[in-house]
Design a protein around this motif. Structure first.
Motif, PDB file in Angstrom:
ATOM      1  N   ARG A 104      42.442  33.608  33.709  1.00 54.18           N
ATOM      2  CA  ARG A 104      43.706  34.274  34.039  1.00 54.18           C
ATOM      3  C   ARG A 104      44.866  33.487  33.435  1.00 54.18           C
ATOM      4  NH1 ARG A 104      44.147  37.744  38.447  1.00 54.18           N
ATOM      5  NH2 ARG A 104      46.206  38.155  37.542  1.00 54.18           N
ATOM      6  N   LEU A 105      46.012  34.147  33.361  1.00 56.80           N
ATOM      7  CA  LEU A 105      47.248  33.489  32.964  1.00 56.80           C
ATOM      8  C   LEU A 105      47.974  33.036  34.221  1.00 56.80           C
ATOM      9  CD1 LEU A 105      49.268  32.790  30.657  1.00 56.80           C
ATOM     10  CD2 LEU A 105      50.335  35.020  31.095  1.00 56.80           C
ATOM     11  N   PHE A 106      48.426  31.785  34.220  1.00 53.98           N
ATOM     12  CA  PHE A 106      49.186  31.242  35.340  1.00 53.98           C
ATOM     13  C   PHE A 106      50.671  31.274  34.965  1.00 53.98           C
ATOM     14  CE2 PHE A 106      44.984  29.622  35.839  1.00 53.98           C
ATOM     15  CZ  PHE A 106      44.787  29.352  37.186  1.00 53.98           C
ATOM     16  N   VAL A 107      51.419  32.214  35.537  1.00 48.85           N
ATOM     17  CA  VAL A 107      52.860  32.290  35.284  1.00 48.85           C
ATOM     18  C   VAL A 107      53.550  31.495  36.390  1.00 48.85           C
ATOM     19  CG1 VAL A 107      54.876  33.777  35.053  1.00 48.85           C
ATOM     20  CG2 VAL A 107      52.645  34.532  34.180  1.00 48.85           C
ATOM     21  N   VAL A 108      54.172  30.394  35.991  1.00 54.30           N
ATOM     22  CA  VAL A 108      54.797  29.482  36.946  1.00 54.30           C
ATOM     23  C   VAL A 108      56.309  29.560  36.769  1.00 54.30           C
ATOM     24  CG1 VAL A 108      54.861  27.122  37.819  1.00 54.30           C
ATOM     25  CG2 VAL A 108      52.797  27.972  36.690  1.00 54.30           C
ATOM     26  N   GLU A 220      49.379  36.293  44.068  1.00 55.65           N
ATOM     27  CA  GLU A 220      50.465  35.948  44.999  1.00 55.65           C
ATOM     28  C   GLU A 220      51.327  34.814  44.456  1.00 55.65           C
ATOM     29  OE1 GLU A 220      50.911  34.167  49.553  1.00 55.65           O
ATOM     30  OE2 GLU A 220      49.052  35.174  48.941  1.00 55.65           O
ATOM     31  N   HIS A 221      50.707  33.917  43.699  1.00 56.53           N
ATOM     32  CA  HIS A 221      51.436  32.739  43.218  1.00 56.53           C
ATOM     33  C   HIS A 221      51.716  32.755  41.717  1.00 56.53           C
ATOM     34  CE1 HIS A 221      50.926  30.762  47.101  1.00 56.53           C
ATOM     35  NE2 HIS A 221      49.640  31.096  47.059  1.00 56.53           N
ATOM     36  N   TYR A 222      50.850  33.401  40.925  1.00 59.64           N
ATOM     37  CA  TYR A 222      50.929  33.212  39.473  1.00 59.64           C
ATOM     38  C   TYR A 222      50.950  34.505  38.651  1.00 59.64           C
ATOM     39  CZ  TYR A 222      49.478  28.484  40.806  1.00 59.64           C
ATOM     40  OH  TYR A 222      49.390  27.241  41.381  1.00 59.64           O
TER      41      TYR A 222
END
Length: 328
Positions: A104-108, A220-222
């Motif tokens: 997955r891609l983690f969008v922070v 929910e987070h990323y």
């Protein structure tokens, strides 16, 4: 050994305790030796011909693909809703491609200087990779991140894949100063020979070797945010003309290369009243965001020209628009 008998421990619990201690030390050693990579997407929003991403995958035990999104820029007057929409569509496409590879891609959200210290600790990161940025702001930002990573004991690997040639090498060949005219720039490029060939795309086999568990609450987070979440009003917004993402970029490239007659009898593009309209084969925003590799475009164009012109050498002007992008 037993102090009284000089033999091995007689008590079964003692043997268990010794084994447990050995396992603890073994696990700690494995944790220390593990290679946990983070690839930082900025431009280069693609899986094909991504040298920095390939470095992240090489020999890694885990890999997380991260995009740091600063919501503050959404309120900047210099960045319009269409550009943001293109970026978010590109990130969604990238996340979809990674899902197909069990990742997955983690969008922070936040600024890199604030985000990475937390991620380094939380994910026990040992390696950070990203694409070289030649712009002054990018160089300053990246230098600070490299310094910070070093303080955390994190190795940084930076690779160039946004341009055909190393811009530093071009400056070096011009007596350590940027060429001031396009003609001079072309003269230097002609001495460099062909650009490096593009790398292949990331494969499922590569990702399986360094698979990272994705939590059930990942979205929910990323997840990639919506335009509304960034504060844009979308009511009445016109349909997207340029669909963002690597998938759309490659489709446009194939359409572009279908114009074999244009390639075979190349002439400079003519400017007319329709030049400002979106072209069904236009690649400009995709090159800007790195959804497509300029090297992939270059070599596809070169191969097609040689096919239709019987292996003759193409004129430098065939790649003029790509070279102008490098010069600019």
């Amino acid at each position: 050994r037993c102090a009284e008998t000089g033999g091995v421990w007689q008590h079964r619990d003692a043997v268990v305790d010794v084994c447990a201690i050995a396992c603890v030390y073994s696990n700690e050693l494995c944790a220390i030796m593990a290679v946990n990579s983070v690839h930082w997407f900025r431009k280069g929003l693609r899986l094909h011909d991504n040298a920095a991403l390939q470095e992240a995958l090489s020999g890694a035990d885990s890999v997380r693909c991260v995009y740091v999104l600063d919501p503050w820029f959404a309120g900047s007057a210099s960045v319009g809703v269409n550009r943001w929409r293109f970026l978010l569509e590109s990130l969604e496409d990238l996340d979809l491609s990674l899902r197909k590879l069990n990742s997955r891609l983690f969008v922070v959200r936040g600024q890199p200087a604030d985000v990475f210290p937390r991620l380094f600790k939380e994910w026990n990161v040992t390696r950070l990779t990203f694409e070289f940025d030649s712009e002054p702001f990018g160089k300053e930002r990246d230098a600070a991140i490299v310094k910070m990573a070093r303080e955390f004991g994190v190795e940084t690997i930076v690779k160039n894949s946004h341009t055909l040639y190393s811009l530093d090498r071009i400056i070096e060949l011009n007596n350590n100063s940027p060429p001031l005219t396009f003609k001079r720039f072309q003269a230097i490029v002609s001495r460099l020979g062909l650009p490096k060939k593009p790398l292949g795309t990331v494969t499922a086999e590569q990702m399986d070797r360094c698979r990272t568990d994705i939590s059930e609450n990942h979205d929910e987070h990323y997840r990639v945010p919506s335009l509304e979440e960034l504060g844009f009003k979308t009511h009445g917004i016109s349909p997207s003309t340029w669909k963002g993402g690597e998938t759309a970029a490659l489709e446009r490239l194939h359409k572009h290369l279908e114009r074999k007659a244009w390639v075979a009898n190349f002439e400079r593009p003519r400017i007319n009243a329709y030049s400002l309209m979106a072209s069904p084969t236009g690649l400009s925003p995709y090159l800007r965001f790195g959804c497509i590799s300029c090297r992939l475009f270059y070599y596809n164009l070169l191969e097609l020209y040689r096919q239709v012109r019987k292996n003759s050498s193409p004129p430098l002007s065939l790649f003029g628009q790509l070279l102008w992008r490098e010069f600019f």
